[in-house]
Design a protein around this motif. Structure first.
Motif, mmCIF file in Angstrom:
data_model
loop_
_atom_site.group_PDB
_atom_site.id
_atom_site.type_symbol
_atom_site.label_atom_id
_atom_site.label_comp_id
_atom_site.label_asym_id
_atom_site.label_seq_id
_atom_site.Cartn_x
_atom_site.Cartn_y
_atom_site.Cartn_z
ATOM 1 N N ARG A 72 42.238 0.728 -42.906
ATOM 2 C CA ARG A 72 41.052 0.856 -42.067
ATOM 3 C C ARG A 72 39.996 0.172 -42.470
ATOM 4 N N VAL A 73 40.219 -1.178 -42.992
ATOM 5 C CA VAL A 73 38.944 -1.899 -42.949
ATOM 6 C C VAL A 73 38.685 -2.653 -41.879
ATOM 7 N N VAL A 74 37.427 -2.650 -41.385
ATOM 8 C CA VAL A 74 37.039 -3.285 -40.018
ATOM 9 C C VAL A 74 37.195 -4.854 -40.014
ATOM 10 N N LEU A 75 38.002 -4.999 -38.938
ATOM 11 C CA LEU A 75 38.201 -6.657 -38.622
ATOM 12 C C LEU A 75 37.467 -6.962 -37.369
ATOM 13 N N GLY A 76 37.067 -6.163 -36.616
ATOM 14 C CA GLY A 76 36.336 -6.417 -35.315
ATOM 15 C C GLY A 76 36.245 -5.433 -34.551
ATOM 16 N N ARG A 77 35.821 -5.838 -33.166
ATOM 17 C CA ARG A 77 35.429 -4.694 -32.288
ATOM 18 C C ARG A 77 35.990 -5.054 -30.842
ATOM 19 N N LEU A 78 36.363 -4.223 -30.012
ATOM 20 C CA LEU A 78 36.639 -4.683 -28.771
ATOM 21 C C LEU A 78 35.653 -3.717 -27.787
ATOM 22 N N GLY A 79 34.905 -4.514 -27.110
ATOM 23 C CA GLY A 79 33.839 -3.936 -26.398
ATOM 24 C C GLY A 79 34.311 -3.616 -25.003
ATOM 25 N N ARG A 80 33.194 -3.390 -24.208
ATOM 26 C CA ARG A 80 33.281 -3.224 -22.693
ATOM 27 C C ARG A 80 34.166 -4.213 -22.010
ATOM 28 N N LYS A 81 33.663 -5.400 -22.265
ATOM 29 C CA LYS A 81 34.332 -6.609 -21.606
ATOM 30 C C LYS A 81 35.820 -6.862 -21.860
ATOM 31 N N ALA A 82 36.223 -6.537 -23.007
ATOM 32 C CA ALA A 82 37.594 -6.790 -23.358
ATOM 33 C C ALA A 82 38.359 -5.505 -22.763
ATOM 34 N N LEU A 83 37.816 -4.298 -22.769
ATOM 35 C CA LEU A 83 38.498 -3.189 -22.427
ATOM 36 C C LEU A 83 38.585 -3.024 -20.922
ATOM 37 N N THR A 84 37.862 -3.410 -20.159
ATOM 38 C CA THR A 84 37.566 -3.478 -18.735
ATOM 39 C C THR A 84 38.660 -4.454 -18.023
ATOM 40 N N GLY A 85 38.748 -5.607 -18.795
ATOM 41 C CA GLY A 85 39.644 -6.549 -18.002
ATOM 42 C C GLY A 85 41.229 -6.452 -18.167
ATOM 43 N N ASP A 86 41.638 -7.249 -17.365
ATOM 44 C CA ASP A 86 43.315 -6.995 -17.406
ATOM 45 C C ASP A 86 43.798 -8.332 -17.819
ATOM 46 N N THR A 87 43.384 -9.004 -18.744
ATOM 47 C CA THR A 87 44.037 -10.294 -19.292
ATOM 48 C C THR A 87 45.132 -10.086 -20.192
ATOM 49 N N ASP A 88 45.795 -11.160 -20.220
ATOM 50 C CA ASP A 88 46.935 -10.866 -21.133
ATOM 51 C C ASP A 88 46.628 -11.330 -22.650
ATOM 52 N N GLU A 89 45.364 -11.147 -22.854
ATOM 53 C CA GLU A 89 45.092 -11.504 -24.339
ATOM 54 C C GLU A 89 45.512 -10.704 -25.387
ATOM 55 N N THR A 90 45.611 -10.923 -26.627
ATOM 56 C CA THR A 90 46.062 -10.227 -27.684
ATOM 57 C C THR A 90 44.934 -9.487 -28.087
ATOM 58 N N VAL A 91 44.908 -8.524 -28.832
ATOM 59 C CA VAL A 91 43.791 -7.807 -29.296
ATOM 60 C C VAL A 91 42.885 -8.921 -30.240
ATOM 61 N N GLU A 92 43.556 -9.553 -31.222
ATOM 62 C CA GLU A 92 42.795 -10.626 -31.954
ATOM 63 C C GLU A 92 41.920 -11.679 -30.983
ATOM 64 N N GLU A 93 42.321 -11.972 -29.772
ATOM 65 C CA GLU A 93 42.075 -12.891 -29.062
ATOM 66 C C GLU A 93 40.634 -12.353 -28.456
ATOM 67 N N ALA A 94 41.018 -10.897 -28.172
ATOM 68 C CA ALA A 94 39.692 -10.203 -27.145
ATOM 69 C C ALA A 94 38.669 -9.537 -28.273
ATOM 70 N N MET A 95 38.945 -9.648 -29.401
ATOM 71 C CA MET A 95 37.986 -8.836 -30.066
ATOM 72 C C MET A 95 36.870 -9.648 -30.788
ATOM 73 N N SER A 96 35.683 -9.156 -31.003
ATOM 74 C CA SER A 96 34.593 -9.779 -31.440
ATOM 75 C C SER A 96 34.861 -9.493 -33.120
ATOM 76 N N PRO A 97 35.059 -10.649 -33.671
ATOM 77 C CA PRO A 97 35.267 -10.448 -35.105
ATOM 78 C C PRO A 97 34.142 -10.180 -36.001
ATOM 79 N N GLY A 98 34.170 -9.572 -37.030
ATOM 80 C CA GLY A 98 33.180 -9.152 -38.165
ATOM 81 C C GLY A 98 32.032 -8.602 -37.638
ATOM 82 N N PRO A 99 32.127 -7.314 -37.092
ATOM 83 C CA PRO A 99 30.842 -6.636 -36.367
ATOM 84 C C PRO A 99 29.966 -6.286 -37.676
ATOM 85 N N SER A 100 28.442 -6.042 -37.089
ATOM 86 C CA SER A 100 27.674 -5.674 -38.395
ATOM 87 C C SER A 100 27.961 -4.206 -38.661
ATOM 88 N N THR A 101 27.631 -4.043 -39.795
ATOM 89 C CA THR A 101 27.885 -2.328 -40.139
ATOM 90 C C THR A 101 26.763 -2.132 -41.096
#
Length: 142
Positions: A72-101
């Motif tokens: 459960r170590v945070v690697l990244g975050r999928l935001g609205r843009k990644a979640l509303t799209g319909d691209t064939d990206e992977t989670v890793e490609e779509a996420m914003s890495p290293g979010p502030s905490t």
């Protein structure tokens, strides 16, 4: 002295609080990020199918998903843009890495100032070793 048990926490009070462990005294915020954090924020892993993640997140009524590893170590975050799209990206490609905490011990007043100054809708709460505690939403603090 009548104490049932005592502890010698070598790392100190700040570290203790940063893990969201109970604190007391006159210098402790009344409400902390750990208290306000939504622990039910959706999570996914790098191996998950993005299409399934999108479906799960929408069904849960969220607009974000936190990418974590097995611990459960945070690697990244999928935001609205990644979640509303319909691209064939992977989670890793779509996420914003290293979010502030922030740590669970930060007071909600200080956290609201931070969120407002950055014009954000929420902030991730993690332990010092990066494990997800939850997400604090701006609306819950205002």
């Amino acid at each position: 002295m009548g104490f049932r048990s005592t502890y010698d926490y070598v790392a100190g009070k700040k570290d203790w609080g940063s893990y969201g462990l109970p604190r007391e005294g006159t210098n402790v915020p009344e409400r902390t990020a750990g208290d306000a954090a939504h622990r039910d924020v959706p999570t996914c892993t790098l191996d998950d199918e993005l299409a399934q993640v999108r479906e799960h997140v929408r069904a849960a009524g969220w607009d974000t998903c936190i990418v974590v590893n097995e611990q459960r170590v945070v690697l990244g975050r999928l935001g609205r843009k990644a979640l509303t799209g319909d691209t064939d990206e992977t989670v890793e490609e779509a996420m914003s890495p290293g979010p502030s905490t922030v740590r669970p011990s930060i007071g909600t007043d200080a956290l609201l100032e931070r969120i407002s100054a950055r014009n954000l809708t929420g902030y991730l709460v993690t332990t010092p070793d990066g494990r997800l505690v939850g997400l604090v939403r701006r609306g819950d603090l205002e």
